[in-house]
Every structure is written in structure tokens, then in C-alpha cells.
Motif scaffolding. Structure first.
Motif, PDB file in Angstrom:
ATOM      1  N   GLY A   4       0.791  -1.227   0.000  1.00 43.83           N
ATOM      2  CA  GLY A   4       0.000   0.000   0.000  1.00 43.83           C
ATOM      3  C   GLY A   4       0.820   1.272   0.000  1.00 43.83           C
ATOM      4  N   THR A   5       2.129   1.153   0.212  1.00 44.20           N
ATOM      5  CA  THR A   5       2.980   2.351   0.207  1.00 44.20           C
ATOM      6  C   THR A   5       3.337   2.804  -1.192  1.00 44.20           C
ATOM      7  OG1 THR A   5       5.004   1.003   0.368  1.00 44.20           O
ATOM      8  CG2 THR A   5       3.991   1.719   2.432  1.00 44.20           C
ATOM      9  N   ASP A   6       2.941   2.015  -2.190  1.00 44.87           N
ATOM     10  CA  ASP A   6       3.197   2.397  -3.586  1.00 44.87           C
ATOM     11  C   ASP A   6       2.569   3.757  -3.877  1.00 44.87           C
ATOM     12  OD1 ASP A   6       3.708   2.568  -6.229  1.00 44.87           O
ATOM     13  OD2 ASP A   6       2.577   0.800  -6.832  1.00 44.87           O
ATOM     14  N   GLU A   7       3.318   4.640  -4.498  1.00 45.57           N
ATOM     15  CA  GLU A   7       2.854   6.008  -4.746  1.00 45.57           C
ATOM     16  C   GLU A   7       1.613   6.073  -5.629  1.00 45.57           C
ATOM     17  OE1 GLU A   7       5.976   8.460  -6.196  1.00 45.57           O
ATOM     18  OE2 GLU A   7       7.219   8.249  -4.413  1.00 45.57           O
TER      19      GLU A   7
ATOM     20  N   ASN B 179      -8.669  -4.115  -8.427  1.00 40.51           N
ATOM     21  CA  ASN B 179      -7.685  -3.232  -7.807  1.00 40.51           C
ATOM     22  C   ASN B 179      -8.130  -2.865  -6.393  1.00 40.51           C
ATOM     23  OD1 ASN B 179      -5.660  -2.949  -9.706  1.00 40.51           O
ATOM     24  ND2 ASN B 179      -6.636  -1.231 -10.741  1.00 40.51           N
ATOM     25  N   VAL B 180      -7.161  -2.533  -5.570  1.00 45.24           N
ATOM     26  CA  VAL B 180      -7.438  -1.953  -4.257  1.00 45.24           C
ATOM     27  C   VAL B 180      -6.968  -0.505  -4.297  1.00 45.24           C
ATOM     28  CG1 VAL B 180      -6.970  -2.039  -1.778  1.00 45.24           C
ATOM     29  CG2 VAL B 180      -7.114  -4.160  -3.082  1.00 45.24           C
ATOM     30  N   ILE B 181      -7.880   0.422  -3.997  1.00 53.50           N
ATOM     31  CA  ILE B 181      -7.539   1.852  -3.994  1.00 53.50           C
ATOM     32  C   ILE B 181      -7.257   2.255  -2.545  1.00 53.50           C
ATOM     33  CG2 ILE B 181      -8.320   4.170  -4.588  1.00 53.50           C
ATOM     34  CD1 ILE B 181     -10.269   2.790  -6.573  1.00 53.50           C
ATOM     35  N   VAL B 182      -6.003   2.580  -2.272  1.00 55.71           N
ATOM     36  CA  VAL B 182      -5.550   2.822  -0.895  1.00 55.71           C
ATOM     37  C   VAL B 182      -5.560   4.314  -0.586  1.00 55.71           C
ATOM     38  CG1 VAL B 182      -3.649   2.547   0.738  1.00 55.71           C
ATOM     39  CG2 VAL B 182      -4.097   0.772  -0.974  1.00 55.71           C
ATOM     40  N   SER B 183      -6.213   4.682   0.513  1.00 53.77           N
ATOM     41  CA  SER B 183      -6.184   6.079   0.971  1.00 53.77           C
ATOM     42  C   SER B 183      -5.212   6.277   2.128  1.00 53.77           C
ATOM     43  CB  SER B 183      -7.587   6.530   1.399  1.00 53.77           C
ATOM     44  OG  SER B 183      -8.115   5.674   2.402  1.00 53.77           O
ATOM     45  N   ARG B 184      -4.925   5.191   2.859  1.00 55.77           N
ATOM     46  CA  ARG B 184      -3.948   5.269   3.957  1.00 55.77           C
ATOM     47  C   ARG B 184      -3.417   3.882   4.250  1.00 55.77           C
ATOM     48  NH1 ARG B 184      -3.146   3.691   8.840  1.00 55.77           N
ATOM     49  NH2 ARG B 184      -5.145   2.593   8.797  1.00 55.77           N
ATOM     50  N   CYS B 185      -2.129   3.820   4.585  1.00 50.55           N
ATOM     51  CA  CYS B 185      -1.569   2.538   5.027  1.00 50.55           C
ATOM     52  C   CYS B 185      -0.587   2.789   6.162  1.00 50.55           C
ATOM     53  CB  CYS B 185      -0.867   1.812   3.882  1.00 50.55           C
ATOM     54  SG  CYS B 185       0.610   2.629   3.287  1.00 50.55           S
ATOM     55  N   THR B 186      -0.420   1.798   7.009  1.00 47.70           N
ATOM     56  CA  THR B 186       0.478   1.904   8.159  1.00 47.70           C
ATOM     57  C   THR B 186       1.912   1.602   7.743  1.00 47.70           C
ATOM     58  OG1 THR B 186      -1.251   1.277   9.720  1.00 47.70           O
ATOM     59  CG2 THR B 186       1.022   0.969  10.442  1.00 47.70           C
TER      60      THR B 186
ATOM     61  N   ALA C 287      -7.388  -4.885  10.960  1.00 47.51           N
ATOM     62  CA  ALA C 287      -6.196  -4.634  11.780  1.00 47.51           C
ATOM     63  C   ALA C 287      -5.746  -3.176  11.720  1.00 47.51           C
ATOM     64  CB  ALA C 287      -5.050  -5.537  11.318  1.00 47.51           C
ATOM     65  N   LYS C 288      -6.493  -2.349  10.976  1.00 48.57           N
ATOM     66  CA  LYS C 288      -6.207  -0.918  10.829  1.00 48.57           C
ATOM     67  C   LYS C 288      -4.868  -0.660  10.146  1.00 48.57           C
ATOM     68  CE  LYS C 288      -9.085   0.361  14.778  1.00 48.57           C
ATOM     69  NZ  LYS C 288      -9.174   1.065  16.075  1.00 48.57           N
ATOM     70  N   LEU C 289      -4.495  -1.599   9.289  1.00 48.10           N
ATOM     71  CA  LEU C 289      -3.280  -1.418   8.498  1.00 48.10           C
ATOM     72  C   LEU C 289      -3.562  -0.651   7.210  1.00 48.10           C
ATOM     73  CD1 LEU C 289      -1.663  -4.949   8.882  1.00 48.10           C
ATOM     74  CD2 LEU C 289      -0.740  -2.799   9.739  1.00 48.10           C
ATOM     75  N   LEU C 290      -4.789  -0.746   6.737  1.00 48.06           N
ATOM     76  CA  LEU C 290      -5.160  -0.092   5.486  1.00 48.06           C
ATOM     77  C   LEU C 290      -6.508   0.600   5.616  1.00 48.06           C
ATOM     78  CD1 LEU C 290      -4.420  -2.820   2.741  1.00 48.06           C
ATOM     79  CD2 LEU C 290      -3.038  -0.795   3.226  1.00 48.06           C
ATOM     80  N   ASP C 291      -6.624   1.754   4.964  1.00 48.48           N
ATOM     81  CA  ASP C 291      -7.917   2.354   4.647  1.00 48.48           C
ATOM     82  C   ASP C 291      -8.012   2.308   3.129  1.00 48.48           C
ATOM     83  OD1 ASP C 291      -8.564   2.885   7.258  1.00 48.48           O
ATOM     84  OD2 ASP C 291      -7.786   4.936   7.214  1.00 48.48           O
ATOM     85  N   CYS C 292      -8.973   1.572   2.618  1.00 48.04           N
ATOM     86  CA  CYS C 292      -9.000   1.386   1.168  1.00 48.04           C
ATOM     87  C   CYS C 292     -10.393   0.978   0.698  1.00 48.04           C
ATOM     88  CB  CYS C 292      -7.983   0.315   0.757  1.00 48.04           C
ATOM     89  SG  CYS C 292      -8.333  -1.310   1.489  1.00 48.04           S
TER      90      CYS C 292
END
Length: 410
Positions: free
Chosen positions: A308-311, A354-361, A341-346
Motif C-alpha cells: 500500500g505504500t506504492d505512490e 484493484n485496491v484503492i488505498v487512501s492510507r496505510c500503516t 487490523a487498521k493497516l489499510l484504509d481502502c
């Protein structure tokens, strides 16, 4: 803090001296008891007149100890409340410190006799002291007493205020180090939440910075313990252990280098690296009580967060499948687990897979991340300032137009 309210003309301290003296000598008979009590009473009066408060405390504590097992707890609490209040009469902070040392040393000598009451007396003494260092000494006495008396439940609630305490006490690194390690051991032995004990263990390790190798070696066992606890914890996915010198020393240690390598895998690499490590070091993992299946679960979640850290902000389902080594049917299940687990908001785009990520830990939040955050905050501050300036300018323009219209209608 307890306040002394006199209910007779006799000074509370002298009343305590009389009471404890009479009780201590009661079995000797009046012919022996009366002279002894009178002698104690006169000595106490002399101490008060001469301002010898430490001597008075010594006299009163010694008498109180003689009757400790024969007096109801409520009466004992009153007796020691009077004794502890004498620290407020000290003519200097140093004298108050000596009085506090004496009282706390004597109170903690019998950990098996009314331990809860003894802790209550220590906390009362703590609240009466003005000098932060005196408070620190009394607190540490109470801390070790709670351990020896096997009543840690009476002091554990105070740990949540430890950051505030340390600001007040202003003690050095060595004192903080001992305090953090003691608290960690208390929480671990009492099976408190893993995050609470781990927090104090990392605080302990963070106190080692710039020391020589000999001093740093003190922390090796605790550094290893911190790594293993982090790897085992099913609900911890971020830590700063890699940046700590006390942990970094393990990288070149003949005995613990592999443990450090394991931490590095969990914080900087993905599942494939862990599987390779496990294949070569399964015996090592078992020796530390690590369960392979649990490690796989955690590494899958952390690997997914790392994706999820991919730009681009998007993760193809195919990448998740390959990285986590799962089937197509399991992809969305692991996405949901990561969200839980609150690792991703997506959001899952099932149509486009696809998974569209708005936040990742981030697994490691180091200096680079702090600099990025600082840059973003600076940008937000500048934007807010521009908006505020624009609103103010528009307000002034509107007020100017209104004033002109008012002048023209006159």
C-alpha cells in the motif's frame, strides 16, 4: 493529600507519641510504663522546640513500629499520617528528603505485614513532598515494595502517568533506565497487555544511545526479548526497534545476529524473505517459541500494508496474490483482515481487480517519515494562512463597499 485537623489542645504529634508509648509499655505495668512514656513525651517536646524534625520522626516511627501489629489499620493510618505530615515542617528540602528516606525505609522493611496499608502510607508521604527528587525516591521505594510484597496491582494504575511523573522528577538516564525495566518486568509477570509491557521495554532500550560497547551489552537480552515480543504480537505492526543502538548492536553479534535479521525481515521485507529465513532457521524460531503459522499470518498482513505504500495508491489483486502467496479467492479476505487490523484504509474495485488505498500503516516510522510529515504540515500551514488572508481581504473589501454605499445615501 491528608489534612491534619486537631481535635484537642495537644499537638497531634505529641498525642501520637503518648498513644504509641502507652500501648508499647502497657504490659510492663504502670510503674514502669509511666516513666518511660513521660521520657518519650519530653524528648518529643524537646525535638519540636529545637526544630529537630528528623529526630522526632525517628522517635515516632520507632514507637509506631512496636505497636504496628496491635493497632487497627484505620488507627495506624492516622498515626502515620501525623508522622508523614512532619515533612512539611522541615526547614529545608534536604531535611525533608532525609525524613522521607527514613520513613520510607522503615515502612518497607516488612513487606508481608499489611502491605496495602504500607503502600497507602508511602503514597500519602509522596503527596506531602515538594521536592521532585524526593518524590521520585519515595515512588521507587513504593515500586520495589509492591514487587517484594506481591501486591503490584496497587501500583500498576500509576504507570499510565509515568510520562508526566518523569517530566516532574527530571531524573537522569540511569534512573529512567532502571525505572522502565522494573515496570516492564512487573507488567510482564502480571500478564498485562502486551502493548503496555512492550512500550516500557522499548522506553528502556531507547535510553541506550552513545554508550560504550560494555554498557550497551547490558541491554542485549532485553533487545532480543523486545524483538521476539514484537514478532509474536498479533496486533503490533509498527515499531522503532531497528533505529535503536541497543538493538542494532545485535546485527554483528555472534549469538543474536539471526534474531536481528528476523526483525529486519518483519520491518523492511515481505513474506518471501521470511519463508526463506524460516526454511534455514526453523530450529531457532522454535527455540524462541515462535509459531510458523502465526508468523506467516503477520507477515502477510505486513506485506500487504507494504504494497500500500506504492505512490500510485492502487494495488492490483494479482500483486496481492503473488506477494502473499494465496489463491484468487483469498485476496479479498486478506484485504478485509488488513482493514480490520487498521493497516489499510481502502476500497476494493472488484470490476478492475484493484485496491484503492487512501492510507496505510508504515512498519517503520523513521526520520525520513518525520521529514515528510513536517513538509506536509508546513504546506498545510501555508495553505491555511493563504485562506485566512483571502477571507480577511474579502471582509475588508466588503466593509469598504458598505461604507461607501452608506455615504452615498446620506
Amino acid at each position: 493529600m491528608t489534612t491534619i485537623v486537631p481535635i484537642s489542645e495537644e499537638d497531634p504529634a505529641l498525642a501520637v507519641v503518648r498513644f504509641t508509648g502507652e500501648l508499647a509499655w502497657a504490659e510492663a505495668g504502670p510503674e514502669v510504663a509511666e516513666p518511660q512514656v513521660t521520657t518519650l513525651y519530653v524528648e518529643a517536646q524537646d525535638c519540636m522546640v529545637m526544630g529537630r524534625w528528623l529526630d522526632l520522626v525517628s522517635l515516632m516511627v520507632t514507637s509506631a513500629e512496636l505497636v504496628f501489629s496491635r493497632v487497627p489499620e484505620k488507627d495506624l493510618e492516622c498515626i502515620f499520617t501525623v508522622i508523614c505530615n512532619l515533612v512539611t515542617k522541615a526547614q529545608s528540602l534536604d531535611e525533608a528528603l532525609e525524613m522521607a528516606k527514613f520513613i520510607s525505609a522503615r515502612i518497607t522493611q516488612q513487606p508481608n505485614d499489611k502491605p496495602a496499608l504500607r503502600l497507602k502510607i508511602l503514597f500519602n508521604l509522596y503527596n506531602l513532598l515538594e521536592n521532585p527528587y524526593s518524590r521520585y525516591l519515595v515512588y521507587t521505594k513504593a515500586l520495589h515494595f509492591a514487587v517484594n510484597a506481591k501486591v503490584p496491582e496497587h501500583i500498576i494504575p500509576s504507570f499510565k502517568n509515568m510520562d508526566d511523573f518523569l517530566k516532574e522528577w527530571n531524573v537522569g538516564t540511569l534512573e529512567q533506565r532502571e525505572l522502565f525495566l522494573t515496570i516492564y518486568n512487573i507488567l510482564r509477570e502480571n500478564k498485562s497487555t502486551g502493548k503496555d509491557s512492550f512500550n516500557f521495554l522499548t522506553k528502556y532500550l531507547a535510553t541506550f544511545s552513545g554508550e560504550d560497547a560494555y554498557t550497551m551489552s547490558e541491554a542485549k537480552e532485553e533487545a532480543v526479548r523486545a524483538i521476539i515480543e514484537f514478532v509474536k504480537a498479533p496486533d503490533m505492526f509498527q515499531c522503532d526497534l531497528l533505529e535503536m543502538p541497543a538493538v542494532a548492536q545485535l546485527e554483528k553479534d555472534a549469538k543474536y545476529a539471526l534474531v536481528y535479521q528476523l526483525l529486519k525481515i518483519f520491518l523492511t521485507q515481505r513474506l518471501d524473505a521470511y519463508l526463506d529465513f524460516q526454511a534455514a532457521n526453523s530450529t531457532l524460531l522454535k527455540s524462541y517459541g515462535l509459531v510458523h503459522e502465526d508468523c506467516i499470518t503477520k507477515m502477510r498482513l505486513m506485506s500487504l500494508a507494504d504494497l500500500g505504500t506504492d505512490e500510485s495508491g492502487e494495488i492490483p489483486y494479482a500483486s496481492i496474490k503473488d506477494t502473499l502467496r494465496i489463491t484468487d479467492d483469498e485476496v479479498e479476505l486478506w484485504i478485509v483482515k488488513a482493514i480490520t487490523a487498521k493497516l489499510l484504509d481502502c476500497k476494493m474495485d472488484q470490476m478492475n481487480q484493484n485496491v484503492i488505498v487512501s492510507r496505510c500503516t508504515e512498519r517503520v516510522f523513521g526520520m525520513e517519515h518525520w521529514n515528510t510529515l513536517r513538509s506536509k504540515l508546513g504546506m498545510w500551514r501555508s495553505n491555511i494562512a493563504n485562506v485566512t488572508s483571502t477571507i480577511q481581504t474579502n471582509k475588508w473589501s466588503e466593509e469598504g463597499v458598505q461604507a461607501m454605499q452608506s455615504a452615498l445615501t446620506r
